[in-house]
Design a protein around this motif. Structure first.
Motif, short mmCIF file in Angstrom:
data_model
loop_
_atom_site.label_atom_id
_atom_site.label_comp_id
_atom_site.label_asym_id
_atom_site.label_seq_id
_atom_site.Cartn_x
_atom_site.Cartn_y
_atom_site.Cartn_z
N GLY A 2 27.85 17.76 20.20
CA GLY A 2 28.63 16.82 19.42
C GLY A 2 28.32 16.95 17.94
O GLY A 2 27.32 17.55 17.55
N VAL A 3 29.21 16.41 17.12
CA VAL A 3 29.00 16.38 15.68
C VAL A 3 29.34 14.98 15.18
O VAL A 3 30.10 14.24 15.82
N ARG A 4 28.75 14.64 14.05
CA ARG A 4 29.12 13.38 13.40
C ARG A 4 28.94 13.56 11.91
O ARG A 4 28.17 14.40 11.45
N GLU A 5 29.69 12.76 11.18
CA GLU A 5 29.60 12.77 9.73
C GLU A 5 29.01 11.45 9.29
O GLU A 5 29.39 10.40 9.80
N ALA A 45 20.78 18.08 10.59
CA ALA A 45 21.54 17.39 9.55
C ALA A 45 21.70 18.33 8.37
O ALA A 45 20.71 18.77 7.78
N LEU A 46 22.94 18.67 8.05
CA LEU A 46 23.25 19.49 6.89
C LEU A 46 23.65 18.54 5.77
O LEU A 46 24.75 18.00 5.75
N ILE A 47 22.73 18.32 4.84
CA ILE A 47 22.90 17.33 3.78
C ILE A 47 23.35 18.03 2.50
O ILE A 47 22.68 18.95 2.02
N ALA A 48 24.47 17.61 1.97
CA ALA A 48 24.98 18.20 0.73
C ALA A 48 24.06 17.80 -0.43
O ALA A 48 23.64 16.66 -0.53
N LYS A 51 17.75 18.93 7.53
CA LYS A 51 16.76 18.01 8.08
C LYS A 51 16.88 18.04 9.59
O LYS A 51 17.99 17.99 10.13
N LEU A 52 15.77 18.14 10.29
CA LEU A 52 15.78 18.21 11.75
C LEU A 52 15.22 16.93 12.34
O LEU A 52 14.31 16.31 11.78
N ASP A 53 15.74 16.57 13.51
CA ASP A 53 15.27 15.39 14.22
C ASP A 53 15.44 15.65 15.71
O ASP A 53 16.34 16.39 16.13
N SER A 54 14.58 15.04 16.50
CA SER A 54 14.70 15.12 17.95
C SER A 54 14.79 13.70 18.49
O SER A 54 13.79 13.08 18.82
N VAL A 64 26.08 16.21 10.86
CA VAL A 64 25.01 16.26 11.84
C VAL A 64 25.50 16.99 13.08
O VAL A 64 26.51 16.60 13.68
N LEU A 65 24.78 18.04 13.45
CA LEU A 65 25.09 18.82 14.65
C LEU A 65 24.09 18.44 15.73
O LEU A 65 22.88 18.56 15.54
#
Length: 188
Positions: free
Chosen positions: A120-123, A176-179, A164-167, A133-134
């Motif tokens: 899933g993805v979310r913005e 998280a791909l943060i602009a 940024k990574l999270d589990s 966020v992937l």
């Protein structure tokens, strides 16, 4: 809109209808309709079946994107973020998994069986910045391995992107791909 329509389904429906019309015309002795059914219907039907066999469905949005985040996307999203969002939310053909080449390049997909699967993805917005966020299901690649690749991911998905990574739960990894837009120079 069109990217959310399965070309395989279109081929199957149109090809199926033309093929049925062709067979019906054959038995009713309508030669022109018969030719249309056989020369267009059967190839479209077979093409639809071939596309269906290699079809990769779009990844769902995990939650609706708020209007404020949509505005932020328009203002801050990098070309990489935009391309990833477009690619994973449309039907793909001839690929094993979403982002399979990227994961292989990053060293997160040693084999096809070990490859993490994008679920899933979310913005969202993080500290005023547009964030894509992937959400991956990572059964065989531990989170510690993802952490060792964080700097490489920042370089890979850059420029102007911070990773940024999270589990959030076991066997799940959120990337998280943060602009990080370049500041605009102030006018004197």
């Amino acid at each position: 809109m069109l990217r959310r329509i399965s070309l395989a389904l279109v081929g199957l429906v149109v090809g199926g209808v033309l093929t049925i019309v062709g067979f019906a015309a054959y038995f009713l002795n309508y030669s022109t309709l018969n030719l249309i059914g056989f020369f267009y219907g059967i190839p479209l039907l077979l093409g639809g079946l071939a596309l269906k066999a290699s079809e990769l469905e779009p990844v769902p949005l995990m939650e609706p994107t708020p209007p404020a985040v949509l505005d932020l996307r328009q203002a801050q999203a990098t070309p990489t973020q935009t391309q990833i969002l477009k690619d994973v939310t449309r039907f793909r053909y001839g690929q094993q998994a979403h982002l399979d080449i990227s994961l292989g390049h990053l060293g997160l997909s040693p084999t096809d069986d070990e490859r993490p699967i994008l679920r899933g993805v979310r913005e969202t917005e993080v500290d005023g910045a547009y964030t894509l966020v992937l959400n991956f299901e990572s059964l065989l690649v531990p989170f510690e391995t993802w952490k060792t690749k964080q700097e490489k991911m920042t370089t890979f998905f850059g420029p102007n992107v911070k990773v940024k990574l999270d589990s959030p739960e076991p066997d799940r990894v959120e990337v998280a791909l943060i602009a990080t837009p370049e500041p605009t120079p102030e006018k004197v």
